[in-house]
Scaffold this motif. Structure first.
Motif, PDB file in Angstrom:
ATOM      1  N   LEU A 249       0.987  -1.257   0.058  1.00 40.97           N
ATOM      2  CA  LEU A 249       0.037  -0.020   0.089  1.00 40.97           C
ATOM      3  C   LEU A 249       1.016   1.364  -0.125  1.00 40.97           C
ATOM      4  CD1 LEU A 249      -2.532  -1.105   2.756  1.00 40.97           C
ATOM      5  CD2 LEU A 249      -3.056  -0.850   0.293  1.00 40.97           C
TER       6      LEU A 249
ATOM      7  N   GLY B  73       2.399   1.772  -3.445  1.00 41.40           N
ATOM      8  CA  GLY B  73       1.442   1.911  -4.567  1.00 41.40           C
ATOM      9  C   GLY B  73       1.648   3.056  -5.332  1.00 41.40           C
TER      10      GLY B  73
ATOM     11  N   ILE C 292      -8.878   7.332  -6.561  1.00 38.90           N
ATOM     12  CA  ILE C 292      -8.820   7.063  -4.989  1.00 38.90           C
ATOM     13  C   ILE C 292     -10.179   6.572  -4.699  1.00 38.90           C
ATOM     14  CG2 ILE C 292      -9.087   8.523  -2.758  1.00 38.90           C
ATOM     15  CD1 ILE C 292      -6.304   7.912  -3.841  1.00 38.90           C
TER      16      ILE C 292
ATOM     17  N   PHE D 146      -9.750   3.047  -5.118  1.00 40.08           N
ATOM     18  CA  PHE D 146      -8.951   2.375  -3.946  1.00 40.08           C
ATOM     19  C   PHE D 146     -10.059   2.113  -2.719  1.00 40.08           C
ATOM     20  CE2 PHE D 146      -7.097   4.018  -0.015  1.00 40.08           C
ATOM     21  CZ  PHE D 146      -6.056   2.628   0.145  1.00 40.08           C
TER      22      PHE D 146
ATOM     23  N   ALA E 298     -11.825  -0.920  -3.374  1.00 42.24           N
ATOM     24  CA  ALA E 298     -11.168  -2.002  -3.665  1.00 42.24           C
ATOM     25  C   ALA E 298     -11.392  -3.164  -2.471  1.00 42.24           C
ATOM     26  CB  ALA E 298     -10.003  -1.959  -3.985  1.00 42.24           C
TER      27      ALA E 298
ATOM     28  N   ALA F  67      -6.214  -2.516  -4.886  1.00 39.12           N
ATOM     29  CA  ALA F  67      -6.153  -1.472  -4.154  1.00 39.12           C
ATOM     30  C   ALA F  67      -4.771  -0.791  -4.616  1.00 39.12           C
ATOM     31  CB  ALA F  67      -6.210  -1.707  -2.538  1.00 39.12           C
TER      32      ALA F  67
ATOM     33  N   PHE G  80      -5.100   0.843  -8.185  1.00 41.12           N
ATOM     34  CA  PHE G  80      -5.735   2.160  -8.037  1.00 41.12           C
ATOM     35  C   PHE G  80      -4.975   3.056  -7.587  1.00 41.12           C
ATOM     36  CE2 PHE G  80      -9.835  -0.239  -8.302  1.00 41.12           C
ATOM     37  CZ  PHE G  80     -10.257   0.405  -9.744  1.00 41.12           C
ATOM     38  N   LEU G  81      -3.970   2.647  -6.652  1.00 37.93           N
ATOM     39  CA  LEU G  81      -3.260   3.730  -5.796  1.00 37.93           C
ATOM     40  C   LEU G  81      -1.881   4.061  -7.101  1.00 37.93           C
ATOM     41  CD1 LEU G  81      -2.681   2.366  -2.265  1.00 37.93           C
ATOM     42  CD2 LEU G  81      -3.520   4.512  -2.613  1.00 37.93           C
TER      43      LEU G  81
END
Length: 464
Positions: A316, A319, A355, A358, A361, A367, A370-371
């Motif tokens: 995360l 990302g 976002i 995210f 997700a 996630a 998308f990040l």
């Protein structure tokens, strides 16, 4: 800049709309000639052919002056990221208190804000090469002191560590506006976007590689080496900057005094209020970071929604940087964008939509995807906003505009962490991220309608 490199620089300071233009002309992008430059003068860049294609545009590296600046930045990025990782680890090792780790962040933020604004005014009042040398040496010495304090009995002193962290932040805050403000003088207006894309791509590499290297060293119990590497790379950057020609700002310069610097900050904000395009480069970024910066919810997601995934927190955290790096490597098209205002708005809309994705997700990999998309959008926005500031602002205001830029870049995500954490605690992570993304998308539509000068801004007309 003037058409005749031997002539004195005219003052471009004026009040009014950017669409009305500024007096004077700007040279094409290119290289600094090899001939010696007289003190107080900046050599006129010669044209550099524009590249086509999607790959990262490396044409600014043909410029010997920018090449020194770039390799100086490259040498420091990994070391600086190692220090950013090492400091909170050392604070926690000394105190065993996460609250004091958070306080350390504020210890670095306050001088960044104060000296970021003052540093911009100073960069508009003295030779920027000299300022980069002074602050670069200061940063290197402070990082060396960080390395030495790591050897103290008991793992170091918290108060000494905080003092050194504040000093590093202050030197960086003064150095960065000067470093950014000299780019147009080195590569010319047409090379600014490509130069910014190169610099920001290198920063993303540092964000990814630096923490990994620091983690290995910290695992071996060697904070000293992490800090020492930072000091060594900063020294390399200083040696490279020494080879630049004098880089005085436009307009008249005089003796540097604190009162004059403070007044210069006020003059910068007064100027900014009269320039809707420049003002909106800050406003749109504050909106994007305040309402859609996701980092505060990473620990909760890693511990809850993605608890079954290996190294969820690490993925995360990486990302956004992964997406920004990939965009940087394929950013050749970004340096050729003419309608920069419209593309900035579109890039921030991409950030907001990503976002939202995210926040919805349910798998870690979606996630992270998308990040990464959000990071790519943010990279485009950052490159073009920086380029707009560097080409649309008159030379004697560039330092102050870059000082404000640093404050916005540093403060926006911290405010975003506060908002995201508060909303997530009250209504859940999904609500915090989705609502923030929706606000960002709507806000960009409002800006496009209410501030047409920003939406219609063209790089080709910036110096007209």
């Amino acid at each position: 800049m003037t058409e005749d490199p031997a002539a004195p620089r005219p003052s471009h300071a004026r009040r009014g709309s950017l669409q009305q233009g500024r007096s004077g002309t700007s040279p094409p992008g290119g290289q600094l000639p090899a001939d010696p430059v007289e003190p107080g003068e900046v050599a006129e860049p010669a044209p550099v052919p524009r590249r086509r294609g999607w790959a990262l545009d490396t044409s600014p590296l043909r410029n010997p002056g920018y090449r020194r600046l770039f390799w100086g930045l490259t040498s420091t990025m990994v070391g600086q990221q190692m220090t950013l990782v090492a400091v909170p680890v050392q604070v926690y090792a000394i105190t065993r208190d996460s609250l004091l780790v958070g306080v350390t962040s504020m210890v670095s933020l306050v001088p960044l804000v104060v000296f970021g604004l003052l540093g911009g005014a100073i960069a508009d009042a003295m030779d920027r090469r000299r300022l980069m040398l002074v602050t670069g040496v200061g940063s290197a010495v402070t990082s060396a002191l960080l390395a030495l304090q790591a050897l103290l009995p008991g793992g170091g002193s918290l108060w000494l560590l905080w003092a050194l962290v504040a000093a590093v932040s202050g030197f960086t805050a003064v150095n960065q506006p000067a470093r950014s403000a000299v780019i147009p003088a080195l590569v010319g207006p047409e090379g600014v976007a490509a130069a910014n894309a190169l610099a920001m791509t290198v920063r993303q590499v540092g964000v990814i590689v630096g923490p990994l290297v620091a983690g290995l060293l910290i695992g071996l119990g060697d904070l000293f080496v992490a800090y020492a590497v930072d000091a060594a790379t900063l020294l390399v950057a200083v040696l490279l900057v020494r080879g630049l020609p004098p880089l005085p700002p436009g307009g008249n310069t005089g003796p540097l005094r604190l009162g004059a610097a403070v007044r210069g900050v006020g003059e910068g904000f007064t100027f900014l209020r009269t320039q809707p395009v420049l003002l909106m480069t800050f406003v749109v970024d504050v909106v994007a970071m305040l309402f859609a910066w996701p980092q505060a919810v990473f620990p909760e997601l890693a511990a809850d929604r993605y608890a079954g995934s290996a190294n969820a927190y690490g993925w995360l955290f990486a990302g956004i940087s992964i997406g920004a790096l990939l965009m940087g490597l394929t950013s050749g098209w970004v340096s050729r964008v003419d309608r920069q205002g419209a593309v900035v708005l579109a890039a921030i809309v991409v950030w907001g939509v990503a976002i939202i994705g995210f926040g919805l997700a349910q798998s870690l990999w979606m996630a992270v995807f998308f990040l990464a998309v959000a990071g790519a959008g943010d990279m485009v926005s950052a490159v073009l906003r920086s380029s707009m500031l560097q080409t649309a602002a008159p030379d004697e205001m560039r330092g102050r505009m870059q000082g404000v830029f640093i404050v916005v870049v540093a403060g926006g995500p911290r405010l975003g962490d506060l908002r995201a954490g508060a909303v997530a605690s009250a209504a859940g992570v999904g609500v915090a991220m989705v609502s923030g993304g929706v606000v960002v998308v709507v806000a960009m539509a409002v800006v496009a309608l209410l501030v047409p000068s920003f939406r219609l801004f063209r790089a080709s007309r910036a110096g007209a």
